[in-house]
Write an enzyme that holds these catalytic residues in place. Sequence first.
Site, PDB file in Angstrom:
ATOM      1  N   ASP A 135     -48.253   0.954   4.164  1.00 39.31           N
ATOM      2  CA  ASP A 135     -49.038   1.875   3.107  1.00 39.31           C
ATOM      3  C   ASP A 135     -50.015   1.276   2.165  1.00 39.31           C
ATOM      4  O   ASP A 135     -50.742   2.086   1.834  1.00 39.31           O
ATOM      5  CB  ASP A 135     -48.026   2.849   2.479  1.00 39.31           C
ATOM      6  N   LYS A 153     -49.657  10.108  -1.961  1.00 43.54           N
ATOM      7  CA  LYS A 153     -50.271  10.579  -0.987  1.00 43.54           C
ATOM      8  C   LYS A 153     -49.588  11.302  -0.356  1.00 43.54           C
ATOM      9  O   LYS A 153     -48.339  11.369  -0.175  1.00 43.54           O
ATOM     10  CB  LYS A 153     -50.930   9.328  -0.017  1.00 43.54           C
TER      11      LYS A 153
END
Length: 284
Positions: free
Chosen positions: A146, A6
């Site tokens: 995350d 990401k």
Amino acid sequence: MKARGKVNLCLLVGAPRTDGLHPLVSVFQPTALADEVTIEPASPEEIVAIARREAAARRRDGASGVRDLVVCPGVYGDNLALRAFTEFRAATGWDGAPQRISIAKRIPVAGGMAGGSADAAAALRLAGQVSGIPVPNHLAMRLGADVPALLHDTRALVTGAGEHVEPVAGAELPLVIVPLDAALTAKEVYRAFDILGAARSDEELAEAAARIRAGHDPPLVNDLEPAARRLCRAIDPALEALEKEGAEHPMVTGSGPTVFGRAADPERVAARLREAGYNRAVAA
Ligand code: ATP
């Protein structure tokens, strides 16, 4: 299975909570730059090795519950994908055959793209598939802040300390990603961030989240960027190079040091950056 990394299109950060985690408002954008995570049953020799390792762990400090193994060239020490499997077995009671988890790393390690978390999320999905048991909700956050967002694998607004994940609309963006030959741990960058004293108030964070939910573009700001730039001198010239070669809004992703920008023709910009010496620049 692809484990996409990401970039953070925005990352707004508050002061640490009582549990030590930082509240944040972020928009996670999955990238084409991805690891490949596969599983297959461990061989008889590997099963013997796993049993030996478990017996040694039991003698040292009690059973570890590790029933699988991981092959992940380039990553040393404990692997988050293996931990994902172990936690999945513990949480669900699944007692299936030991698995070999193989990871081909392409996401830079300790680069701010959450590669380890992406591998852990992929491992959870694979454990769910092979066992036929849905992944328990609480598992992802236990593996790392995350991991819940990466389990979703879509553009997402991430709030709380990472545990609240809401898909948000937005086309996939043409990005140029520039991994650097340096590493930063999230822990050291957050520590430097705390010392700089630039934490946002709860009200600011709530307002930013509300605007993003209402469909506004995320502010192109990473609050960890000043701390990452202080800790890693290679970031500033890389941001300048991105701008010079035609990328818009060069930024640090996460805790860095990887930098990225947007470009109408990301392949061309990445090629020019590679010519300029940024050998790992990719369109993603
Ligand atoms: P974060 O911002 O979540 O810390 P990052 O992209 O900066 O992410 P990662 O690449 O996820 O950092 O790795 C951080 C550390 O986790 C590495 O130094 C490595 O030792 C450890 N690690 C454990 N498993 C993995 C994995 N599968 N891939 C990469 N690193 C892993």
